[in-house]
Structures are given as C-alpha cells and as structure tokens.
Design an enzyme around this catalytic site. Structure first.
Site, PDB file in Angstrom:
ATOM      1  N   ASN A   9     -13.871 -61.127  19.976  1.00  0.00           N
ATOM      2  CA  ASN A   9     -13.649 -59.684  20.061  1.00  0.00           C
ATOM      3  C   ASN A   9     -14.655 -59.000  19.138  1.00  0.00           C
ATOM      4  O   ASN A   9     -14.530 -59.080  17.925  1.00  0.00           O
ATOM      5  CB  ASN A   9     -12.207 -59.371  19.620  1.00  0.00           C
ATOM      6  CG  ASN A   9     -11.968 -57.882  19.461  1.00  0.00           C
ATOM      7  OD1 ASN A   9     -12.702 -57.066  20.023  1.00  0.00           O
ATOM      8  ND2 ASN A   9     -10.932 -57.525  18.703  1.00  0.00           N
ATOM      9  N   TRP A  10     -15.616 -58.321  19.746  1.00  0.00           N
ATOM     10  CA  TRP A  10     -16.666 -57.682  18.939  1.00  0.00           C
ATOM     11  C   TRP A  10     -16.192 -56.384  18.294  1.00  0.00           C
ATOM     12  O   TRP A  10     -16.907 -55.808  17.491  1.00  0.00           O
ATOM     13  CB  TRP A  10     -17.892 -57.431  19.824  1.00  0.00           C
ATOM     14  CG  TRP A  10     -18.820 -58.605  19.867  1.00  0.00           C
ATOM     15  CD1 TRP A  10     -18.545 -59.876  19.460  1.00  0.00           C
ATOM     16  CD2 TRP A  10     -20.178 -58.603  20.311  1.00  0.00           C
ATOM     17  NE1 TRP A  10     -19.646 -60.676  19.631  1.00  0.00           N
ATOM     18  CE2 TRP A  10     -20.657 -59.928  20.160  1.00  0.00           C
ATOM     19  CE3 TRP A  10     -21.029 -57.644  20.843  1.00  0.00           C
ATOM     20  CZ2 TRP A  10     -21.957 -60.294  20.507  1.00  0.00           C
ATOM     21  CZ3 TRP A  10     -22.323 -58.002  21.197  1.00  0.00           C
ATOM     22  CH2 TRP A  10     -22.788 -59.316  21.027  1.00  0.00           C
ATOM     23  N   LYS A  11     -15.040 -55.894  18.669  1.00  0.00           N
ATOM     24  CA  LYS A  11     -14.562 -54.595  18.162  1.00  0.00           C
ATOM     25  C   LYS A  11     -15.676 -53.557  18.378  1.00  0.00           C
ATOM     26  O   LYS A  11     -16.435 -53.677  19.333  1.00  0.00           O
ATOM     27  CB  LYS A  11     -14.150 -54.693  16.702  1.00  0.00           C
ATOM     28  CG  LYS A  11     -13.252 -55.890  16.417  1.00  0.00           C
ATOM     29  CD  LYS A  11     -12.657 -55.833  15.060  1.00  0.00           C
ATOM     30  CE  LYS A  11     -11.954 -57.148  14.760  1.00  0.00           C
ATOM     31  NZ  LYS A  11     -10.857 -56.995  13.847  1.00  0.00           N
ATOM     32  N   HIS A  93      -4.345 -54.576  21.182  1.00  0.00           N
ATOM     33  CA  HIS A  93      -4.819 -55.115  19.892  1.00  0.00           C
ATOM     34  C   HIS A  93      -4.172 -54.291  18.774  1.00  0.00           C
ATOM     35  O   HIS A  93      -3.947 -53.087  18.918  1.00  0.00           O
ATOM     36  CB  HIS A  93      -6.350 -55.010  19.835  1.00  0.00           C
ATOM     37  CG  HIS A  93      -6.930 -55.713  18.653  1.00  0.00           C
ATOM     38  ND1 HIS A  93      -6.968 -55.144  17.404  1.00  0.00           N
ATOM     39  CD2 HIS A  93      -7.480 -56.948  18.531  1.00  0.00           C
ATOM     40  CE1 HIS A  93      -7.523 -55.999  16.561  1.00  0.00           C
ATOM     41  NE2 HIS A  93      -7.841 -57.103  17.217  1.00  0.00           N
ATOM     42  N   GLU A  95      -5.313 -53.039  16.187  1.00  0.00           N
ATOM     43  CA  GLU A  95      -6.064 -51.841  15.770  1.00  0.00           C
ATOM     44  C   GLU A  95      -5.776 -50.681  16.725  1.00  0.00           C
ATOM     45  O   GLU A  95      -5.718 -49.531  16.314  1.00  0.00           O
ATOM     46  CB  GLU A  95      -7.575 -52.158  15.711  1.00  0.00           C
ATOM     47  CG  GLU A  95      -7.893 -53.005  14.485  1.00  0.00           C
ATOM     48  CD  GLU A  95      -9.105 -53.900  14.613  1.00  0.00           C
ATOM     49  OE1 GLU A  95      -9.948 -53.687  15.506  1.00  0.00           O
ATOM     50  OE2 GLU A  95      -9.208 -54.850  13.804  1.00  0.00           O
ATOM     51  N   GLU A 165      -1.378 -62.438  16.758  1.00  0.00           N
ATOM     52  CA  GLU A 165      -2.289 -62.049  15.687  1.00  0.00           C
ATOM     53  C   GLU A 165      -1.487 -61.391  14.571  1.00  0.00           C
ATOM     54  O   GLU A 165      -1.197 -60.186  14.640  1.00  0.00           O
ATOM     55  CB  GLU A 165      -3.320 -61.047  16.208  1.00  0.00           C
ATOM     56  CG  GLU A 165      -4.234 -61.609  17.265  1.00  0.00           C
ATOM     57  CD  GLU A 165      -5.592 -60.920  17.240  1.00  0.00           C
ATOM     58  OE1 GLU A 165      -6.582 -61.628  17.043  1.00  0.00           O
ATOM     59  OE2 GLU A 165      -5.658 -59.700  17.388  1.00  0.00           O
ATOM     60  N   GLY A 171      -9.116 -59.654   9.904  1.00  0.00           N
ATOM     61  CA  GLY A 171     -10.226 -59.107   9.125  1.00  0.00           C
ATOM     62  C   GLY A 171     -10.032 -59.213   7.618  1.00  0.00           C
ATOM     63  O   GLY A 171     -10.755 -58.582   6.850  1.00  0.00           O
ATOM     64  N   SER A 210      -8.737 -63.957  11.314  1.00  0.00           N
ATOM     65  CA  SER A 210      -9.696 -64.587  10.395  1.00  0.00           C
ATOM     66  C   SER A 210     -10.018 -66.032  10.755  1.00  0.00           C
ATOM     67  O   SER A 210     -10.225 -66.861   9.863  1.00  0.00           O
ATOM     68  CB  SER A 210      -9.192 -64.494   8.945  1.00  0.00           C
ATOM     69  OG  SER A 210      -9.099 -63.144   8.551  1.00  0.00           O
ATOM     70  N   GLY A 231     -12.404 -62.384  15.766  1.00  0.00           N
ATOM     71  CA  GLY A 231     -13.031 -61.083  15.556  1.00  0.00           C
ATOM     72  C   GLY A 231     -14.374 -61.235  14.869  1.00  0.00           C
ATOM     73  O   GLY A 231     -15.386 -61.570  15.496  1.00  0.00           O
ATOM     74  N   GLY A 232     -14.388 -61.025  13.542  1.00  0.00           N
ATOM     75  CA  GLY A 232     -15.633 -61.014  12.769  1.00  0.00           C
ATOM     76  C   GLY A 232     -16.566 -62.185  13.059  1.00  0.00           C
ATOM     77  O   GLY A 232     -17.779 -61.982  13.219  1.00  0.00           O
TER      78      GLY A 232
HETATM   79  C1  PEP Z   1      -9.376 -59.648  15.994  1.00  0.00           C
HETATM   80  O1  PEP Z   1     -10.080 -58.659  15.952  1.00  0.00           O
HETATM   81  O2  PEP Z   1      -8.652 -59.827  16.979  1.00  0.00           O
HETATM   82  C2  PEP Z   1      -9.420 -60.601  14.889  1.00  0.00           C
HETATM   83  C3  PEP Z   1      -8.640 -61.652  14.912  1.00  0.00           C
HETATM   84  O3  PEP Z   1     -10.313 -60.328  13.875  1.00  0.00           O
HETATM   85  P1  PEP Z   1     -10.765 -61.328  12.689  1.00  0.00           P
HETATM   86  O4  PEP Z   1     -11.052 -62.661  13.314  1.00  0.00           O
HETATM   87  O5  PEP Z   1     -11.973 -60.667  12.110  1.00  0.00           O
HETATM   88  O6  PEP Z   1      -9.612 -61.397  11.743  1.00  0.00           O
END
Ligand code: PEP
Length: 251
Positions: A9-11, A93, A95, A165, A171, A210, A231-232
C-alpha cells in the site's frame, strides 16, 4: 491453503518513476508461488497497470466511492476503476476510517460496489491501542467483520480479502507479535466459518502493521495468516522484493 498474498500500500506516496523502478525490480523475481498486489494512488492506477503488464503483479486502488457516478466532485467510482481494468481495491483502511471519518456502513457499501463491478475488495479491520489495552481487540475486529457478514452472501464474501491491521502497529514500527496476530486471525476465521460454514471456502486473511522482510517469515508461519499488507516497506524496492521472496518461500 490459499497462496500467500503480499499487498503493498503506497498510501499518498510514489511517482511514475518509482513505479517503473518497482516494475523492473519485480519483473526479475520468480514470484509464482505468491500473489503480489500493489495498491497505488488513483492517479497512477492506469500507468501502473501498463508498467506491471508483463509481470505477475496486480495493481489495485486504495479507495473508491461506494456511490453511483454523479455529482460527487473528486470521487472515483467502482465503475471507473472497472473501466480502466483495475480489479482490486483497498476498502476501509484505518487512515480512511480515522482521518476521513469513514464508517462501517460506508465500508460495507464500498465493498458491495467493488463486488458489483468485479473488483476484489481488500477490507481492513483492526483495533486502536486503547481498545487493545482495554482487552477489546477481538470484539472490535469481530464486530467490524460482523457488519460485512450482515450484508454479504457467502458467494460475495468469498471474493473478499480481509486484512487485520492493529491501528497501533501501522507506520509505528510496532509489529503485533506473531502469537497475538495469530490469535486474532483464528478468531476472524472462526467467526466467518461459524456464520457461512462450508458455503464460503477459506477466505484470505492478511496481517498488516509495520511488516518488514525481517518479520514476514514468522507471521506467514502462523496457520491463519495468509499474507501481509505492507505500507512503508512497499516503497523500498529492495525491501519489498525481499518480502515477496520470503512469502513465495513460505508457500
Ligand atoms: C498500511 O498502510 O496498511 C500499513 C500496514 O502500513 P505500515 O506497513 O507502514 O505500518
């Protein structure tokens, strides 16, 4: 067991040049043993589909409107995603839920819109830190899944991928322990199979929060974790390739 799935997930990050780099990096890998999805900002969806055309990677969106096309400035409908051959979308998500106030009802509407337009929804659920500390993690997740179960038939639910999640792990560098993640995944699976029984074969359940190359193996070794939402780390081609390779071996 379903094949492992790694979804990046590039956000609100990335660029056309990063997409080209990522496609070149992933094209070289033998990832037949796992499914790889990349969820990119809406503006890049079509370009990304072209870039990954000759790879095993599937491109998805990060959000969509659950409404029919019309006077909703700035929104993107399921019909539009379908029109550009986008066959996957993230839904709900944390966010979107926390920053944009998306409700469980909207998550259900968006999930249905995906299914109606042959888009595979990847629906996110998860508890806050306060909810976990209050011992409510399982109940929160079961309730969020319950809202979907009320509205989806077994056949519809079979098309859904669910990502657990924990919000406190997104993050932050904090990863739920493989034991804690497995506990929630087992509860999710039990909830789904109690409700749908054999009518709804094994649904893919992902863990997100993460995830890094160093943690993916242990997570995927858990019996109810079928993949990861990243994500990241999905913005770093070396790290993302390592995560995909680890998932391919885990199969
Ligand atoms: C996400 O954005 O769904 C996520 C899990 O981010 P991260 O891996 O950065 O925690």
């Amino acid at each position: 067991m379903p094949r492992p799935l790694v979804a990046g997930n590039w956000k609100m990050n990335g660029s056309k040049s990063l997409l080209i780099e990522m496609a070149n990096a992933l094209r070289k890998e033998q990832l037949e043993a796992c499914d790889t999805w990349l969820l990119v900002p809406a503006v890049f969806v079509e370009f990304a589909i072209q870039q990954f055309d000759t790879t095993a990677v599937k491109v998805g969106a990060q959000n969509l409107s659950g409404q029919a096309p019309g006077a909703l400035t700035g929104e993107v409908s399921a019909a539009m995603l379908e029109d550009v051959d986008c066959r996957i979308s993230l839904v709900g998500h944390s966010e979107r839920r926390q920053i944009f106030g998306e409700t469980d009802d909207e998550v259900v509407t968006k999930t249905k819109a995906c299914i109606d337009h042959r888009i595979q929804p990847l629906v996110c659920v998860g508890e806050t830190l306060a909810e976990r500390q209050a011992g409510q993690a399982k109940q929160i997740v079961v309730d969020q899944i319950g809202r979907l179960m009320e509205k989806l038939t077994a056949a519809e639910m079979a098309a859904v991928v669910i990502a657990y999640e924990p919000i406190w792990a997104i993050g932050t560098g904090e990863v739920a322990s493989a034991y804690d993640a497995q506990e929630i995944h087992a509860e999710m699976r039990r909830t789904l199979s109690d409700y749908y029984g054999l009518e709804c074969p094994q649904i893919r359940l992902l863990y997100g929060g993460s995830v890094r190359a160093s943690t993916v193996k242990e997570l995927l070794a858990q019996p109810d974790i079928n993949g990861v939402l990243v994500g990241g780390a999905s913005l770093d081609k070396h790290e993302f390739v390592q995560i995909c390779n680890a998932a391919a071996i885990a199969d």
